[in-house]
Scaffold this motif. Sequence first.
Motif, PDB file in Angstrom:
ATOM      1  N   MET A  84      -1.493  -2.957  -5.808  1.00 27.97           N
ATOM      2  CA  MET A  84      -1.044  -1.684  -5.253  1.00 27.97           C
ATOM      3  C   MET A  84       0.479  -1.584  -5.308  1.00 27.97           C
ATOM      4  SD  MET A  84      -3.309  -1.031  -1.827  1.00 27.97           S
ATOM      5  CE  MET A  84      -5.099  -1.111  -1.810  1.00 27.97           C
ATOM      6  N   SER A  85       0.979  -0.370  -5.449  1.00 27.30           N
ATOM      7  CA  SER A  85       2.414  -0.136  -5.291  1.00 27.30           C
ATOM      8  C   SER A  85       2.768  -0.252  -3.815  1.00 27.30           C
ATOM      9  CB  SER A  85       2.782   1.253  -5.806  1.00 27.30           C
ATOM     10  OG  SER A  85       2.251   2.258  -4.945  1.00 27.30           O
ATOM     11  N   ALA A  86       4.064  -0.262  -3.522  1.00 27.95           N
ATOM     12  CA  ALA A  86       4.495  -0.373  -2.130  1.00 27.95           C
ATOM     13  C   ALA A  86       4.003   0.810  -1.298  1.00 27.95           C
ATOM     14  CB  ALA A  86       6.013  -0.485  -2.056  1.00 27.95           C
ATOM     15  N   MET A  87       4.073   2.015  -1.850  1.00 25.85           N
ATOM     16  CA  MET A  87       3.607   3.187  -1.108  1.00 25.85           C
ATOM     17  C   MET A  87       2.100   3.152  -0.915  1.00 25.85           C
ATOM     18  SD  MET A  87       5.756   5.370   0.171  1.00 25.85           S
ATOM     19  CE  MET A  87       5.036   7.016   0.199  1.00 25.85           C
ATOM     20  N   GLU A  88       1.374   2.744  -1.949  1.00 24.98           N
ATOM     21  CA  GLU A  88      -0.081   2.649  -1.806  1.00 24.98           C
ATOM     22  C   GLU A  88      -0.460   1.600  -0.776  1.00 24.98           C
ATOM     23  OE1 GLU A  88      -1.090   3.867  -6.466  1.00 24.98           O
ATOM     24  OE2 GLU A  88      -0.901   1.765  -5.855  1.00 24.98           O
ATOM     25  N   MET A 119       5.819  -3.803   0.599  1.00 25.96           N
ATOM     26  CA  MET A 119       6.892  -3.993  -0.367  1.00 25.96           C
ATOM     27  C   MET A 119       6.890  -5.413  -0.919  1.00 25.96           C
ATOM     28  SD  MET A 119      10.087  -1.877   1.289  1.00 25.96           S
ATOM     29  CE  MET A 119      11.259  -2.776   0.279  1.00 25.96           C
ATOM     30  N   ALA A 122       3.825  -6.059  -3.151  1.00 28.62           N
ATOM     31  CA  ALA A 122       3.954  -5.375  -4.435  1.00 28.62           C
ATOM     32  C   ALA A 122       4.908  -6.118  -5.362  1.00 28.62           C
ATOM     33  CB  ALA A 122       4.437  -3.941  -4.221  1.00 28.62           C
ATOM     34  N   ALA A 123       5.879  -6.826  -4.776  1.00 29.61           N
ATOM     35  CA  ALA A 123       6.837  -7.606  -5.565  1.00 29.61           C
ATOM     36  C   ALA A 123       6.347  -9.022  -5.843  1.00 29.61           C
ATOM     37  CB  ALA A 123       8.182  -7.658  -4.833  1.00 29.61           C
ATOM     38  N   LYS A 198       4.867  10.875  -0.772  1.00 35.33           N
ATOM     39  CA  LYS A 198       4.716  10.099  -1.998  1.00 35.33           C
ATOM     40  C   LYS A 198       5.079  10.910  -3.244  1.00 35.33           C
ATOM     41  CE  LYS A 198       1.454   6.915  -4.225  1.00 35.33           C
ATOM     42  NZ  LYS A 198       1.505   7.455  -5.597  1.00 35.33           N
ATOM     43  N   ALA A 311      11.895   0.368  -5.705  1.00 38.86           N
ATOM     44  CA  ALA A 311      10.514   0.750  -5.415  1.00 38.86           C
ATOM     45  C   ALA A 311      10.253   0.849  -3.918  1.00 38.86           C
ATOM     46  CB  ALA A 311       9.550  -0.260  -6.039  1.00 38.86           C
ATOM     47  N   GLY A 312      11.159   0.324  -3.111  1.00 36.84           N
ATOM     48  CA  GLY A 312      10.980   0.357  -1.665  1.00 36.84           C
ATOM     49  C   GLY A 312      11.725   1.475  -0.969  1.00 36.84           C
TER      50      GLY A 312
END
Length: 355
Positions: A84-88, A119, A122-123, A198, A311-312
Motif C-alpha cells: 500500500m502507499s502511505a495514504m492507502e 509512511m 510504505a518505505a 487523496k 510521499a509522506g
Amino acid sequence: MTTGLDGVIAAQTRLSHVDGEAGRLILCGYELEQLAGHWTYEEVVALLWQDLVPHPADLRQALGSGRTQAWQRFSPLLPCLDGMSAMEGMRFLLAAMPDEPVDATLLLAAAGVAMATAMRRAAGEMAIAPEIHLGHAADMLRMLRGRAGDIAEIRAFETYLVAAVDHGLNASTFTARVVASTEAGLASAVIAALGALKGPLHGGAPGPVLDMLDAIGSADRADVWVETAIARGERLMGFGHRIYRVRDPRADVLKAAVNVLRGRSNRIALAEVVEQAGLKALARHKPGRRLDINTEFYTALLLEALDVPRAGFTPVFASARTAGWIAHACEQQQTGRLLRPASQYVGPWPEPHLA
C-alpha cells in the motif's frame, strides 16, 4: 449556474475564516500569525474544540495515551499494509477505528500513529511505537522518521501542524461535514475527508515544488529556468492560490519556521532565490494578476528539511487537519440538518406519452 460551488454558503462556522482578498486566516478569533510558532498544537486543538468537541483538560496527556491505544489496535494489522502507499495505509488503519463510542481525542491520536506507521511501512521500514510522555508533534516526528527531533525541528514541525489544522470549507472539510450531517460517526467523517484529500487537486501540491527545485538545480539557473517555464506556459509550482488574491498568510509563518532550520543540510537558500525569481517574472509577464507564494512552497521546504519523504507530505497534512475535520463534523452535527444540495438536470427528457 455556479460550478464547483464557488461562492455558495453551505455552512455557518465559528472555526475558521479565509479572507482571500486581504490574505488573512482567522482561527476562532485569532490571526494565524498569533498562533503558529507561539502555541502548541494541543493548545490550538483545544481552541478549535472548545464548547464543541468533548475532550480532557490535559490534551497532551490524553493524546499520548491515545497514541498508545491506537498502536495496540494497529499492530496486528501491520502485515496488511504491504504493497500500500502511505495514504492507502493511513486510510486502512483509520478504518479500524470505531464510530461508537465517539472519542475525538483517540481518533486524533490515531491519525498521527496511522500516518507515521503507514509512511514507514510504505518505505519498507519498521514501524515505531509511540512514546506516551511526548507532545503530539514531537512524537509524530519521531515515529515517522525513526529518530527524535531537536528543539528547532520540533518547533518547526509544530508550526506546520498549527498552520495546517483548519482552512475553511475546502473539499475535504466539506466532505467531512456532509458525512457528519448524516449522523455517521466521527471516524466515518474523517475517513471520507481523507479520501477527498487523496486527490491531487487538493492534497498533492507540495511535492511538485521540490520537483521544480530539482529541475532548477542551483541558484544561478533560477532566473533563466523560470523565464523559460513561463514562456512554455508552464505553471510555477507553489505560486498562486484559488482563494488568496494576495500572499497566503500560511506562507509567511512557514517561511519563518523554515528559517529556524537555516544553515543545516537543506535547500532553503535556493528556495528563496527561486521565490524572488518567480515573483519578478510573474509580475512582469502577468501584470494583471497577483500570483504570490502559497502554503505549498514553504511546506515543501520545511518538510524536506525535516527529512520527511515526499510521499509522506499528504499524510502528514492529513494528520494535522484531522483536528479540524473533527471540529467541523461536530459543528455540523449540532445543526441537526442533512446537507442535501440541489442539482440542475441537463440530460435528455423522455418523449411525451401518447395516449
